[in-house]
Scaffold this motif. Structure first.
Motif, PDB file in Angstrom:
ATOM      1  N   LEU A 169       5.977  65.663  26.661  1.00  0.00           N
ATOM      2  CA  LEU A 169       6.137  66.211  25.316  1.00  0.00           C
ATOM      3  C   LEU A 169       7.117  67.378  25.292  1.00  0.00           C
ATOM      4  O   LEU A 169       8.064  67.385  24.523  1.00  0.00           O
ATOM      5  CB  LEU A 169       4.778  66.677  24.775  1.00  0.00           C
ATOM      6  N   LEU A 281       1.300  63.837  27.343  1.00  0.00           N
ATOM      7  CA  LEU A 281       0.159  62.963  27.144  1.00  0.00           C
ATOM      8  C   LEU A 281       0.041  62.065  28.375  1.00  0.00           C
ATOM      9  O   LEU A 281       1.055  61.711  28.979  1.00  0.00           O
ATOM     10  CB  LEU A 281       0.338  62.099  25.895  1.00  0.00           C
ATOM     11  N   GLU A 294       2.598  55.603  22.793  1.00  0.00           N
ATOM     12  CA  GLU A 294       4.004  56.005  22.880  1.00  0.00           C
ATOM     13  C   GLU A 294       4.529  56.433  21.515  1.00  0.00           C
ATOM     14  O   GLU A 294       5.276  57.413  21.398  1.00  0.00           O
ATOM     15  CB  GLU A 294       4.834  54.857  23.445  1.00  0.00           C
ATOM     16  N   ALA A 297       3.120  59.841  20.808  1.00  0.00           N
ATOM     17  CA  ALA A 297       3.838  60.876  21.559  1.00  0.00           C
ATOM     18  C   ALA A 297       5.132  61.242  20.859  1.00  0.00           C
ATOM     19  O   ALA A 297       5.496  62.425  20.763  1.00  0.00           O
ATOM     20  CB  ALA A 297       4.116  60.399  22.982  1.00  0.00           C
TER      21      ALA A 297
END
Length: 316
Positions: A169, A281, A294, A297
């Motif tokens: 991230l 994550l 995904e 994220a």
């Protein structure tokens, strides 16, 4: 096993009835627990005994006991039901992304500073997602992920754990927090070497932030024999100790605004390249909800752009 028994298969209803009786050892209580009538539950258990060709229960006028075979098979039956439940959850997730339950594990040095953003994102963009937050230390979170107790983790990486995929991230710098009258307070070009002899306050054992801070100190040339005072279970207490003049500490950049608003504290920033940590994550490799996670994220990276961090490109 006879050909007859080999051809038959237990039903989910039969397994649910048996595991309920095995748990409660009482037909009426077991029937109430799973919403069946008592005669239906008794019939389901009898049918399961016939399918398996073994006696699972010892019935008396006063109580119900598991037979030796019942003791052995109760755990197996629960495992089968848990697997069926997981199958249904995965199927639901495939049918309708961002619905159902998402069990999110978060480390304590991230939770207070990122969860407001995470929860706003979920409530605003994914209103049908039932997010359940579990704040635990890294080792406990990883155990929860690998055993299926948790779906997704928010924590510091790299983890280096086989079977776990990381979705980066952002990176954030560490900041030195000092008492208000400290000679290093307020500086913007701190050399890492300044950490060599400082009275450093850290979190208790088990917090990954403690290990990261110690790694930074070793890189700065601080010897393992230099005393480290460890008396805090959380960052708020750690900062209070600094304000009381007991030493200095390292905070991740996202915690600074929340934790250093009180009087009597100063912050110092390191010269580039500053010591930092990466937040990501983490999910089980090959998870059925991988595409969903995904996408989540990516949305979270966009939501985090207001923080004093360097957003990752998502490629690891």
């Amino acid at each position: 096993m006879s050909q007859t028994h080999r051809a038959k298969q237990p039903s989910i209803v039969q397994l649910r009835a048996f595991t309920a009786v095995a748990e409660h050892l009482h037909f009426r209580d077991a029937a109430a627990a799973i919403g069946m009538s008592q005669p239906a539950l008794s019939g389901a258990v009898s049918a399961l005994e016939e399918v398996l060709g073994v006696q699972l229960l010892e019935r008396t006028t006063r109580k119900v006991l598991l037979s030796p075979a019942g003791e052995r098979l109760a755990g197996r039956a629960r495992t089968v039901l848990d697997a069926v439940g997981a199958l249904m959850e995965e199927a639901e997730a495939v049918r309708a992304p961002f619905t159902g339950v998402l069990r999110l594990g978060v480390i304590p040095t991230v939770a207070p500073y990122l969860l407001p953003i995470v929860l706003r994102l979920v409530h605003g963009d994914y209103p049908d997602l039932d997010i359940q937050v579990h704040e635990e230390q890294t080792a406990s979170l990883l155990d929860g992920l690998t055993t299926g107790r948790l779906d997704l983790l928010l924590l510091a990486v790299p983890l280096g754990v086989p079977g776990v995929t990381e979705l980066p991230l952002f990176d954030e710098d560490f900041v030195l927090v000092t008492p208000g009258d400290h000679w290093l307070g307020g500086r913007a070009d701190l050399p890492r070497e300044a950490l060599r002899e400082l009275p450093l306050l850290l979190l208790d054992e088990g917090h990954c932030l403690r290990d990261q801070a110690l790694d930074i100190c070793r890189e700065a040339g601080r010897g393992d024999d230099t005393p480290v005072t460890t008396t805090a279970a959380g960052l708020p207490t750690l900062v209070q100790l600094v304000a009381g003049g007991l030493g200095v500490t390292l905070l991740p950049r996202t915690a600074v605004e929340v934790e250093t608003g009180r009087a009597g504290l100063q912050t110092g920033y390191f010269a580039e390249p500053a010591p930092s940590r990466r937040i990501a994550l983490a999910m089980r490799a090959g998870a059925a909800r991988q595409g969903e996670f995904e996408e989540f994220a990516g949305a979270l990276r966009r939501a985090l752009t207001t923080l004093p961090v360097r957003i990752a490109d998502g490629q690891g």
